[in-house]
Enzyme design. Structure first.
Site, PDB file in Angstrom:
ATOM      1  N   GLY A 239      -1.776  -1.360   1.174  1.00  0.00           N
ATOM      2  CA  GLY A 239      -0.474  -0.852   0.784  1.00  0.00           C
ATOM      3  C   GLY A 239       0.106   0.283   1.594  1.00  0.00           C
ATOM      4  O   GLY A 239       1.257   0.662   1.371  1.00  0.00           O
ATOM      5  N   GLU A 273      -8.190  -2.525   1.756  1.00  0.00           N
ATOM      6  CA  GLU A 273      -7.602  -3.825   2.105  1.00  0.00           C
ATOM      7  C   GLU A 273      -6.269  -3.657   2.843  1.00  0.00           C
ATOM      8  O   GLU A 273      -5.245  -4.184   2.414  1.00  0.00           O
ATOM      9  CB  GLU A 273      -7.353  -4.640   0.823  1.00  0.00           C
ATOM     10  CG  GLU A 273      -8.562  -4.828  -0.073  1.00  0.00           C
ATOM     11  CD  GLU A 273      -8.210  -5.414  -1.446  1.00  0.00           C
ATOM     12  OE1 GLU A 273      -7.015  -5.451  -1.802  1.00  0.00           O
ATOM     13  OE2 GLU A 273      -9.151  -5.812  -2.152  1.00  0.00           O
ATOM     14  N   PRO A 274      -6.234  -2.950   3.948  1.00  0.00           N
ATOM     15  CA  PRO A 274      -4.951  -2.768   4.628  1.00  0.00           C
ATOM     16  C   PRO A 274      -4.501  -4.042   5.351  1.00  0.00           C
ATOM     17  O   PRO A 274      -5.327  -4.754   5.920  1.00  0.00           O
ATOM     18  CB  PRO A 274      -5.255  -1.673   5.652  1.00  0.00           C
ATOM     19  CG  PRO A 274      -6.697  -1.875   5.987  1.00  0.00           C
ATOM     20  CD  PRO A 274      -7.345  -2.320   4.696  1.00  0.00           C
ATOM     21  N   GLY A 275      -3.226  -4.324   5.285  1.00  0.00           N
ATOM     22  CA  GLY A 275      -2.662  -5.451   6.025  1.00  0.00           C
ATOM     23  C   GLY A 275      -1.604  -4.943   6.984  1.00  0.00           C
ATOM     24  O   GLY A 275      -1.837  -4.721   8.173  1.00  0.00           O
ATOM     25  N   ARG A 276      -0.434  -4.667   6.405  1.00  0.00           N
ATOM     26  CA  ARG A 276       0.724  -4.239   7.198  1.00  0.00           C
ATOM     27  C   ARG A 276       0.406  -3.090   8.155  1.00  0.00           C
ATOM     28  O   ARG A 276       0.844  -3.099   9.309  1.00  0.00           O
ATOM     29  CB  ARG A 276       1.807  -3.790   6.206  1.00  0.00           C
ATOM     30  CG  ARG A 276       3.149  -3.454   6.817  1.00  0.00           C
ATOM     31  CD  ARG A 276       4.054  -2.785   5.771  1.00  0.00           C
ATOM     32  NE  ARG A 276       4.076  -3.479   4.505  1.00  0.00           N
ATOM     33  CZ  ARG A 276       4.952  -4.430   4.170  1.00  0.00           C
ATOM     34  NH1 ARG A 276       5.913  -4.754   5.007  1.00  0.00           N
ATOM     35  NH2 ARG A 276       4.895  -5.040   2.993  1.00  0.00           N
ATOM     36  N   ARG A 312      11.760 -11.398   6.024  1.00  0.00           N
ATOM     37  CA  ARG A 312      11.828 -10.121   5.323  1.00  0.00           C
ATOM     38  C   ARG A 312      13.264  -9.618   5.104  1.00  0.00           C
ATOM     39  O   ARG A 312      13.575  -9.134   4.006  1.00  0.00           O
ATOM     40  CB  ARG A 312      10.962  -9.061   6.009  1.00  0.00           C
ATOM     41  CG  ARG A 312       9.468  -9.440   6.039  1.00  0.00           C
ATOM     42  CD  ARG A 312       8.569  -8.321   6.523  1.00  0.00           C
ATOM     43  NE  ARG A 312       8.531  -7.226   5.591  1.00  0.00           N
ATOM     44  CZ  ARG A 312       9.236  -6.120   5.661  1.00  0.00           C
ATOM     45  NH1 ARG A 312      10.038  -5.903   6.692  1.00  0.00           N
ATOM     46  NH2 ARG A 312       9.175  -5.211   4.743  1.00  0.00           N
ATOM     47  N   CYS A 342      21.632 -22.471   7.749  1.00  0.00           N
ATOM     48  CA  CYS A 342      22.804 -22.617   6.887  1.00  0.00           C
ATOM     49  C   CYS A 342      22.622 -21.885   5.567  1.00  0.00           C
ATOM     50  O   CYS A 342      22.456 -22.499   4.509  1.00  0.00           O
ATOM     51  CB  CYS A 342      23.070 -24.093   6.654  1.00  0.00           C
ATOM     52  SG  CYS A 342      23.276 -24.955   8.210  1.00  0.00           S
ATOM     53  N   TYR A 370       3.756  -9.922   7.891  1.00  0.00           N
ATOM     54  CA  TYR A 370       4.640 -10.701   7.027  1.00  0.00           C
ATOM     55  C   TYR A 370       5.807 -11.290   7.813  1.00  0.00           C
ATOM     56  O   TYR A 370       6.917 -11.422   7.304  1.00  0.00           O
ATOM     57  CB  TYR A 370       5.117  -9.857   5.824  1.00  0.00           C
ATOM     58  CG  TYR A 370       3.936  -9.267   5.074  1.00  0.00           C
ATOM     59  CD1 TYR A 370       3.121 -10.078   4.291  1.00  0.00           C
ATOM     60  CD2 TYR A 370       3.590  -7.919   5.199  1.00  0.00           C
ATOM     61  CE1 TYR A 370       2.005  -9.555   3.642  1.00  0.00           C
ATOM     62  CE2 TYR A 370       2.477  -7.390   4.551  1.00  0.00           C
ATOM     63  CZ  TYR A 370       1.698  -8.215   3.765  1.00  0.00           C
ATOM     64  OH  TYR A 370       0.596  -7.701   3.127  1.00  0.00           O
TER      65      TYR A 370
HETATM   66  C1  PLP Z   1      -1.025  -8.004   0.118  1.00  0.00           C
HETATM   67  C2  PLP Z   1      -2.271  -7.361  -0.361  1.00  0.00           C
HETATM   68  C3  PLP Z   1      -2.890  -6.373   0.390  1.00  0.00           C
HETATM   69  C4  PLP Z   1      -2.309  -5.838   1.691  1.00  0.00           C
HETATM   70  O1  PLP Z   1      -1.151  -5.111   1.484  1.00  0.00           O
HETATM   71  P1  PLP Z   1      -0.493  -4.290   2.703  1.00  0.00           P
HETATM   72  O2  PLP Z   1       0.675  -3.655   2.102  1.00  0.00           O
HETATM   73  O3  PLP Z   1      -0.136  -5.292   3.754  1.00  0.00           O
HETATM   74  O4  PLP Z   1      -1.515  -3.328   3.175  1.00  0.00           O
HETATM   75  C5  PLP Z   1      -4.091  -5.858  -0.049  1.00  0.00           C
HETATM   76  N1  PLP Z   1      -4.653  -6.291  -1.217  1.00  0.00           N
HETATM   77  C6  PLP Z   1      -4.073  -7.236  -1.983  1.00  0.00           C
HETATM   78  C7  PLP Z   1      -4.736  -7.662  -3.236  1.00  0.00           C
HETATM   79  C8  PLP Z   1      -2.871  -7.810  -1.584  1.00  0.00           C
HETATM   80  O5  PLP Z   1      -2.288  -8.734  -2.353  1.00  0.00           O
END
Ligand code: PLP
Length: 415
Positions: A239, A273-276, A312, A342, A370
């Site tokens: 997050g 759990e970092p993604g973004r 997005r 469209c 994303y």
């Molecule tokens: C999407 C998600 C993440 C990653 O979130 P980011 O904002 O991209 O860091 C981590 N844990 C869970 C359970 C998610 O659904």
């Protein structure tokens, strides 16, 4: 961020001019920097040096095998939300023993697949999911490692579509219900309680919601441990936000320091759990201006990327910085940057000052997270190519789709 810089009036990805990438791979194309991905991972990980921890990259942010493989080589674990993502991680060489499986709708088949692979932990989001997991594990003669994903009811102060930690969200188990569910889990014969988990949302730009959530989770840990159930790891979710425009998300080091301070002397393993935050600013979307359309009230720059490539802006009204790849030439004007799909919602940017002509290249920044992973084939548009730049080399890490691929699974009635 130095992965994408202007040199001699032209935007480069590491050592390569973006015009070379467009000439070789055409557009629209996602371009990632290996150096930026590596740096982001290392910096994030380094914040937790000295603490037993595991960084589980959240696959849904960008699930390309080359990116998963790069993180696996750097020691990452993975946070998955489907059996498909599990298969990707394994295909990319990821270690199943470092996988956490999140998501509120796990099917029995997905549970079997994950138990077979031997994942690190299931993040269980409801009572019926726990019962199903116990049954599936029992049928396989296995025990399932489990964390409960608790919903701490804190406001992440982010876009409502990417806020997940409030009572009225569909995610996780309410804190009030979690204690009873932990007792149930501890009593089940094919469940091993191993941890606790929370994830309150995405694109957070302040530390306080993370810390408020942690307070509630730690209070629950105390209650659970007092009942004789040991919590071995604490998963604090993902997050952390990134800078798209003028946001000031927390630095990784401040985030890590604040979390470590909250934990004090507690001895569990930390999982994140970092993604973004790991991929967002390591990628951009390269697109070509097809037409300029000057209306009475608005000018449109019609480009060859669209909402199906980068959803997005249409989905969240999100802002992505857009700039011309080469400086100079035309006069600057204010444009709506739009795709050919469209839908009136098919825009990539509003009111952007750009000095461009048809045929010019544009870079849409902060598109590493994303972007490709949320893309679709709407309007029968093949999905974009993906290229990873490494110094002076460009590697095609996903070929552009072809139109016959898009309808290859479809069948015409024969009578
Ligand atoms: C999407 C998600 C993440 C990653 O979130 P980011 O904002 O991209 O860091 C981590 N844990 C869970 C359970 C998610 O659904």
């Amino acid at each position: 961020m130095t992965a994408f810089e202007f040199r001699n009036g032209e935007l480069h990805a590491e050592e390569l001019p973006l015009s070379q990438i467009a000439a070789r791979f055409s557009t629209p194309t996602y371009v990632y920097s290996r150096a930026a991905l590596t740096t982001a991972f290392r910096n994030f990980d380094a914040g937790f040096n000295g603490t037993d921890h595991l960084v589980c990259y959240s696959v849904k942010a960008n699930s390309n095998l080359a990116i998963l493989n790069l993180f696996a080589r750097l020691g990452a674990g993975f946070d998955i939300v489907s059996g498909g993502e599990l298969a990707r991680v394994i295909a990319a060489g990821g270690d199943p023993g470092k996988i956490v499986f999140s998501g509120l709708g796990k099917t029995a088949a997905e549970m079997q697949q994950a138990l077979q692979a031997g994942i690190f932990c299931f993040n269980v989001e409801s009572a019926p999911e726990l019962e199903r997991l116990n049954r599936v594990a029992g049928e396989m003669g296995k025990r399932a490692p489990v964390s409960l994903r608790v919903n701490p009811d804190v406001d992440a102060k982010t876009h409502p579509y990417i806020s997940t930690g409030l009572k009225n969200n569909k995610f996780g188990v309410a804190c009030e219900d979690a204690f009873v569910l932990y007792q149930r889990a501890a009593a089940l014969s094919h469940i091993d309680v191993c941890g606790i988990d929370c994830h309150i949302g995405s694109q957070l730009t302040e530390l306080s919601p993370f810390l408020d959530a942690l307070d509630r989770v730690l209070a629950l840990v105390d209650q659970v441990e007092a009942a004789g159930i040991t919590i071995h790891h604490l998963d604090i979710g993902g997050g952390i936000g990134i800078r798209y425009a003028d946001e000031t998300p927390p630095e990784f080091t401040d985030y890590a320091a604040a979390i470590r301070a909250k934990l004090g002397n507690r001895k569990f393993k930390l999982v994140m759990e970092p993604g973004r935050a790991l991929v967002g600013n390591a990628g951009l979307l390269l697109t070509t201006v097809e037409y300029l359309k000057h209306g009475e009230t608005r000018n449109f720059a019609i480009v060859d990327a669209a909402m199906n490539d980068l959803m997005r802006p249409a989905l969240y009204d999100a802002f992505h910085e857009i700039c011309a790849v080469k400086n100079g030439g035309a006069n600057e004007q204010i444009y709506e940057v739009v795709g050919p799909v469209c839908e009136s919602g098919d825009f990539l940017g509003h009111d952007r000052p750009l000095a461009i002509q048809p045929g010019d290249l544009l870079a849409i920044f902060s598109a590493g997270a994303y972007g490709m992973s949320m893309s679709s084939n709407y309007n029968t548009r093949p999905r974009a190519a993906e290229v990873m730049v490494d110094g002076g080399n460009a590697h095609e890490i996903r070929a552009r789709e072809t139109v016959p691929q898009l309808y290859s699974g479809e069948k015409i009635l024969t009578d």
